[in-house]
Design a protein around this motif. Structure first.
Motif, PDB file in Angstrom:
ATOM      1  N   LEU A  51       0.836  -1.199   0.000  1.00 21.33           N
ATOM      2  CA  LEU A  51       0.000   0.000   0.000  1.00 21.33           C
ATOM      3  C   LEU A  51       0.870   1.248   0.000  1.00 21.33           C
ATOM      4  CD1 LEU A  51      -2.763  -0.771   2.672  1.00 21.33           C
ATOM      5  CD2 LEU A  51      -3.147  -0.320   0.250  1.00 21.33           C
ATOM      6  N   PRO A  52       0.553   2.232  -0.847  1.00 21.69           N
ATOM      7  CA  PRO A  52       1.282   3.506  -0.793  1.00 21.69           C
ATOM      8  C   PRO A  52       0.884   4.311   0.429  1.00 21.69           C
ATOM      9  CG  PRO A  52      -0.524   3.660  -2.341  1.00 21.69           C
ATOM     10  CD  PRO A  52      -0.481   2.220  -1.885  1.00 21.69           C
ATOM     11  N   ARG A  53       1.605   5.398   0.659  1.00 22.71           N
ATOM     12  CA  ARG A  53       1.255   6.294   1.754  1.00 22.71           C
ATOM     13  C   ARG A  53      -0.139   6.866   1.531  1.00 22.71           C
ATOM     14  NH1 ARG A  53       4.986   8.755   5.020  1.00 22.71           N
ATOM     15  NH2 ARG A  53       4.287  10.869   4.568  1.00 22.71           N
ATOM     16  N   SER A  54      -0.778   7.224   2.643  1.00 26.34           N
ATOM     17  CA  SER A  54      -2.155   7.697   2.588  1.00 26.34           C
ATOM     18  C   SER A  54      -2.191   9.191   2.310  1.00 26.34           C
ATOM     19  CB  SER A  54      -2.837   7.410   3.923  1.00 26.34           C
ATOM     20  OG  SER A  54      -2.418   8.346   4.901  1.00 26.34           O
ATOM     21  N   PRO A  55      -3.398   9.753   2.102  1.00 32.29           N
ATOM     22  CA  PRO A  55      -3.500  11.202   1.873  1.00 32.29           C
ATOM     23  C   PRO A  55      -2.941  12.058   2.998  1.00 32.29           C
ATOM     24  CG  PRO A  55      -5.517  10.112   1.182  1.00 32.29           C
ATOM     25  CD  PRO A  55      -4.682   9.071   1.877  1.00 32.29           C
ATOM     26  N   GLN A  56      -2.877  11.518   4.236  1.00 30.87           N
ATOM     27  CA  GLN A  56      -2.304  12.312   5.333  1.00 30.87           C
ATOM     28  C   GLN A  56      -0.899  11.825   5.704  1.00 30.87           C
ATOM     29  OE1 GLN A  56      -4.513  12.103   9.018  1.00 30.87           O
ATOM     30  NE2 GLN A  56      -4.804   9.895   8.892  1.00 30.87           N
TER      31      GLN A  56
END
Length: 439
Positions: free
Chosen positions: A208-213
């Motif tokens: 999973l890539p980094r999240s919006p925050q």
């Protein structure tokens, strides 16, 4: 200079206890008797909280069925992440903070679960990291007793470091998704933790890539020295139990100073004591509501439950007398934070047992009154550096939360203490600035 002069405002989360924070909430004419397993109720709570512009909803959890509790009322049941995901689907702004134990979870799985929630919600997720103090929980995960506190916190420290490494394994530009070139992701921008510690060995990384925050908000509910230390090193927000302003101020300064000692800006950690709130159109209206709830539980039962919580035989307690002085050090509440806060209150005011129970039984500070009464009390603790905000416990869901949002929140907004609209898109941005104490 006051906080408001510097433009600071309160953080407000709502703690979703089953049915409500009052033990008779499930029996109230305003409550929902089977609501603790009703996803639609949690979604309704999320919508109400968002209408009030609150920071987040928060879900505690338990990994065992507490002995004797279920006979008289509901306890936590549904998985917090399942609830929060359902709330994410019907809201746009409200933060979603769930509890998970570092003692009985796997760090790779937990990291994926909460990062998944963060993506699903557009950057609104938070993990409340706990170590579990209920001894019976251990036997749901094997045949060994609950590890000693020092062991649990050493494991938790390693656990949190690993989870953060997994959340940050993808660089912000690792996900390319270039349809023209056919490059989906750049493996050179994805770092495996290759972690080998005292408790865990994890190759990683997450898929999973980094999240919006960036990563989910980190929250800790710590009252013990070990919990405070873990929070000061890692947490963005800290939930705690405080019953007196002087106790809250000591705790507040301790956390800010510990954060500074770890090289952190103390303003990056928000201290949020719990507050059990019953609000009415007037003070008399609020107390009529509180008394109506109290009357649903016989006095003898309330006294027995209080005695069991603080670890003193009920025969040594009298409703109209303070706790005997020779039992001052006998309080055995599992949570160090609750126990120490209760001792502060008992030592400072020496109230009769009945009044202690009336004030919430030594769990969280109980506020009963009009919108002005509630706002006055929250403002005092905020201005006097006892809190950066509050983890609000509501007497009965959902009606009690509607009262708080429709009566108390507008008074806080009128005073400039709380937002009128959401200005940030992620939970982390909302918590980016908290108070900083002078050196």
């Amino acid at each position: 200079m006051t906080r408001r002069a510097a433009g600071e405002q309160l953080h407000l989360n709502v703690n979703i206890l089953p049915s409500g924070s009052h033990p008779a909430a499930w029996r109230s004419k305003h409550g929902v008797s089977r609501g603790f397993i009703d996803i639609s109720l949690y979604q309704q709570i999320g919508r109400i909280a968002e209408r009030g512009k609150l920071d987040a909803i928060f879900l505690a959890d338990t990994l065992a069925l507490p002995s004797g509790v279920i006979a008289s009322g509901p306890t936590w049941s549904l998985d917090p992440v399942v609830i929060l995901t359902s709330v994410a689907a019907v809201t746009e702004h409200i933060g979603l903070i769930g509890t998970a134990s570092a003692t009985f979870h796997n760090p790779w799985t937990l990291a994926r679960t909460f990062l998944s929630l963060d993506h699903a919600s557009g950057g609104r997720a938070g993990w409340n990291m706990v170590t579990t103090s209920e001894p019976s929980s251990a036997f749901n995960f094997g045949d060994q007793p609950l590890p000693p506190k020092a062991h649990r916190y050493a494991r938790a420290a390693e656990f949190v470091e690993l989870v953060k490494a997994l959340w940050n394994g993808w660089a912000d530009d690792a996900l390319v998704a270039d349809t023209a070139s056919g490059v989906f992701a750049d493996p050179a921008r994805i770092t495996a933790p290759d972690f080998h510690g005292d408790y865990f060995d994890v190759a990683g990384p997450l898929a999973l890539p980094r999240s919006p925050q960036g990563q989910p908000l980190l929250v800790q509910a710590g009252g013990s020295p070990e919990g405070r230390d873990l929070a000061a090193r890692h947490a963005d927000a800290l939930f705690n139990a405080q019953l007196t302003l002087t106790g809250a101020q000591r705790y507040y300064r301790d956390i800010k100073n510990r954060a500074r000692e770890y090289g952190r800006d103390p303003g990056t950690i928000a201290v949020l004591p719990g507050a059990e709130i019953t609000v009415g159109e007037s003070t008399a209206d609020a107390w009529a509501r509180k008394n109506e709830l109290d009357d649903l539980i016989p006095r003898a039962v309330r006294l027995q439950n209080f005695a069991a919580r603080i670890g003193i035989p009920v025969q040594h307690l009298s409703w109209d007398e303070p706790i005997p002085a020779d039992f001052r050090d006998a309080v055995t509440e599992h949570s160090f934070g609750f126990a120490s806060a209760f001792r502060d209150l008992n030592d400072e005011e020496r109230l009769p047992v009945g009044e202690l129970i009336r004030r919430g039984g030594g769990v969280h500070r109980t506020l009963v009154g009009s919108p002005t009464d509630i706002a006055d009390s929250l403002e005092e603790w905020f201005e006097e550096e006892g809190a950066d905000g509050f983890n609000v416990n509501i007497d009965v869901f959902p009606e009690g939360l509607e009262r708080f949002v429709d009566l108390a929140v507008p008074e806080l907004q009128r005073r400039g203490l709380f937002r009128r609209e959401y200005a940030q898109s992620t939970l982390r941005q909302r918590y980016a600035n908290s108070a900083v104490l002078p050196v």
